[in-house]
Scaffold this active site. Sequence first.
Site, PDB file in Angstrom:
ATOM      1  N   TYR A 159       0.838  -1.216   0.000  1.00  0.00           N
ATOM      2  CA  TYR A 159       0.000   0.000   0.000  1.00  0.00           C
ATOM      3  C   TYR A 159       0.868   1.260   0.000  1.00  0.00           C
ATOM      4  O   TYR A 159       0.609   2.225  -0.739  1.00  0.00           O
ATOM      5  CB  TYR A 159      -0.889  -0.057   1.238  1.00  0.00           C
ATOM      6  CG  TYR A 159      -1.931   1.024   1.366  1.00  0.00           C
ATOM      7  CD1 TYR A 159      -3.133   0.959   0.653  1.00  0.00           C
ATOM      8  CD2 TYR A 159      -1.746   2.092   2.236  1.00  0.00           C
ATOM      9  CE1 TYR A 159      -4.107   1.943   0.807  1.00  0.00           C
ATOM     10  CE2 TYR A 159      -2.710   3.066   2.396  1.00  0.00           C
ATOM     11  CZ  TYR A 159      -3.891   2.995   1.679  1.00  0.00           C
ATOM     12  OH  TYR A 159      -4.848   3.962   1.835  1.00  0.00           O
ATOM     13  N   LYS A 163       0.961   4.099  -2.786  1.00  0.00           N
ATOM     14  CA  LYS A 163       0.565   5.470  -2.479  1.00  0.00           C
ATOM     15  C   LYS A 163       1.691   6.480  -2.730  1.00  0.00           C
ATOM     16  O   LYS A 163       1.424   7.642  -3.047  1.00  0.00           O
ATOM     17  CB  LYS A 163       0.056   5.563  -1.039  1.00  0.00           C
ATOM     18  CG  LYS A 163      -1.296   4.850  -0.828  1.00  0.00           C
ATOM     19  CD  LYS A 163      -2.352   5.303  -1.818  1.00  0.00           C
ATOM     20  CE  LYS A 163      -3.770   4.986  -1.368  1.00  0.00           C
ATOM     21  NZ  LYS A 163      -4.766   5.347  -2.403  1.00  0.00           N
TER      22      LYS A 163
HETATM   23  P1  NAD Z   1     -13.448   2.135   1.378  1.00  0.00           P
HETATM   24  O1  NAD Z   1     -12.936   0.746   1.504  1.00  0.00           O
HETATM   25  O2  NAD Z   1     -14.496   2.596   2.331  1.00  0.00           O
HETATM   26  O3  NAD Z   1     -13.998   2.391  -0.099  1.00  0.00           O
HETATM   27  C1  NAD Z   1     -13.234   2.011  -1.217  1.00  0.00           C
HETATM   28  C2  NAD Z   1     -14.177   1.771  -2.394  1.00  0.00           C
HETATM   29  O4  NAD Z   1     -13.375   1.386  -3.523  1.00  0.00           O
HETATM   30  C3  NAD Z   1     -15.166   0.617  -2.132  1.00  0.00           C
HETATM   31  O5  NAD Z   1     -16.480   1.036  -2.448  1.00  0.00           O
HETATM   32  C4  NAD Z   1     -14.678  -0.470  -3.066  1.00  0.00           C
HETATM   33  O6  NAD Z   1     -15.710  -1.323  -3.555  1.00  0.00           O
HETATM   34  C5  NAD Z   1     -14.040   0.328  -4.195  1.00  0.00           C
HETATM   35  N1  NAD Z   1     -13.086  -0.452  -4.988  1.00  0.00           N
HETATM   36  C6  NAD Z   1     -12.121  -1.298  -4.512  1.00  0.00           C
HETATM   37  N2  NAD Z   1     -11.479  -1.878  -5.521  1.00  0.00           N
HETATM   38  C7  NAD Z   1     -12.031  -1.406  -6.673  1.00  0.00           C
HETATM   39  C8  NAD Z   1     -11.791  -1.637  -8.053  1.00  0.00           C
HETATM   40  N3  NAD Z   1     -10.863  -2.501  -8.462  1.00  0.00           N
HETATM   41  N4  NAD Z   1     -12.548  -0.983  -8.954  1.00  0.00           N
HETATM   42  C9  NAD Z   1     -13.523  -0.110  -8.547  1.00  0.00           C
HETATM   43  N5  NAD Z   1     -13.795   0.150  -7.264  1.00  0.00           N
HETATM   44  C10 NAD Z   1     -13.056  -0.493  -6.334  1.00  0.00           C
HETATM   45  O7  NAD Z   1     -12.141   3.068   1.447  1.00  0.00           O
HETATM   46  P2  NAD Z   1     -11.955   4.626   1.821  1.00  0.00           P
HETATM   47  O8  NAD Z   1     -11.451   4.675   3.203  1.00  0.00           O
HETATM   48  O9  NAD Z   1     -13.145   5.414   1.429  1.00  0.00           O
HETATM   49  O10 NAD Z   1     -10.704   4.975   0.881  1.00  0.00           O
HETATM   50  C11 NAD Z   1     -10.822   5.670  -0.341  1.00  0.00           C
HETATM   51  C12 NAD Z   1      -9.437   6.005  -0.860  1.00  0.00           C
HETATM   52  O11 NAD Z   1      -8.751   6.804   0.104  1.00  0.00           O
HETATM   53  C13 NAD Z   1      -8.549   4.781  -1.097  1.00  0.00           C
HETATM   54  O12 NAD Z   1      -7.724   5.009  -2.220  1.00  0.00           O
HETATM   55  C14 NAD Z   1      -7.722   4.719   0.166  1.00  0.00           C
HETATM   56  O13 NAD Z   1      -6.517   4.021  -0.043  1.00  0.00           O
HETATM   57  C15 NAD Z   1      -7.520   6.192   0.449  1.00  0.00           C
HETATM   58  N6  NAD Z   1      -7.191   6.488   1.836  1.00  0.00           N
HETATM   59  C16 NAD Z   1      -8.052   6.179   2.857  1.00  0.00           C
HETATM   60  C17 NAD Z   1      -7.696   6.487   4.166  1.00  0.00           C
HETATM   61  C18 NAD Z   1      -8.587   6.198   5.348  1.00  0.00           C
HETATM   62  O14 NAD Z   1      -8.143   6.407   6.491  1.00  0.00           O
HETATM   63  N7  NAD Z   1      -9.807   5.726   5.162  1.00  0.00           N
HETATM   64  C19 NAD Z   1      -6.458   7.094   4.429  1.00  0.00           C
HETATM   65  C20 NAD Z   1      -5.612   7.380   3.374  1.00  0.00           C
HETATM   66  C21 NAD Z   1      -5.984   7.084   2.073  1.00  0.00           C
END
Ligand code: NAD
Length: 259
Positions: A159, A163
Amino acid sequence: MGRFEGRVAVITGAARGIGFGTATRFAQEGASVAVIDLDEQAAGAAAARLMSDEGAPEGVRAIGIGADVSDAASVAAAVGRVVAELGGIHVLVNNAGITRDNLLFKMSEDDWDLVLGVHLKGAFLMTKAAQQHFVAQRYGKILNLSSTSALGNRGQANYSAAKMGVQGFTRTLGIELGPFGINVNAIAPGFIATEMTDATAARLGIELEEFRRLNAEANPVRRVGQPEDIAAAAAFLCSDEASYITGQTLYVDGGATLG
Ligand code: NAD
């Protein structure tokens, strides 16, 4: 008048979490929104929620499309549908993401490939499909989701690599696409309360409230982030107010990475 009046925004992984929060904000500011997610039904349900949102302008349009961003044919079909059904594409948010955490010596090749495939190849494929429209119309906004984990996080070699890769991708596209009226930026969120971080708590065997409390204490602002915190920054970076900003990664993390 909303900042996205007359614009079509495509947000991947927008059925829930940060993607849905961002889609909600963009729709409230006048965008037509394409929710792209793995499951077409979940994407459709999210689009329906955007259209019934009281905060959105009357008659706001949203569609849900089932697609896997790591699959080239799926991406081409999805972007084709957006243009056919919403009449164009102006903003792309590469938000879809997964985690497959493990210490390096236990991390499988599959878990490496899966994570790099969704975050990096997914952003590459979606951006490549969208940029041909952006270049032709000399206008486009691309926002990529990085993470504070890019700076290093135990158990997240895959990851973290993806990132930090997103940040390099963002800088290079800033250079290549700037002359065509296209801005490319990234947001690196800290801890945001979503199903992704809920799953991390479950995997570590920590009560959710306790996990959030510990993460809130780990930053100077002393709270965890919400999808709305990322959505607000995303709306700014994808708006015309930010047209002199490109290739940047904005840390939205309550100061967690300040040291
Ligand atoms: P989440 O798991 O709640 O939502 C992610 C969504 O992406 C889900 O609806 C999932 O079905 C979809 N997804 C996964 N693989 C896919 C694919 N191959 N094609 C299409 N859709 C796909 O995650 P989140 O927390 O909302 O995270 C969103 C973004 O933010 C991600 O890139 C994550 O890495 C990043 N992020 C999140 C956090 C956090 O603390 N939540 C922190 C830093 C970065």
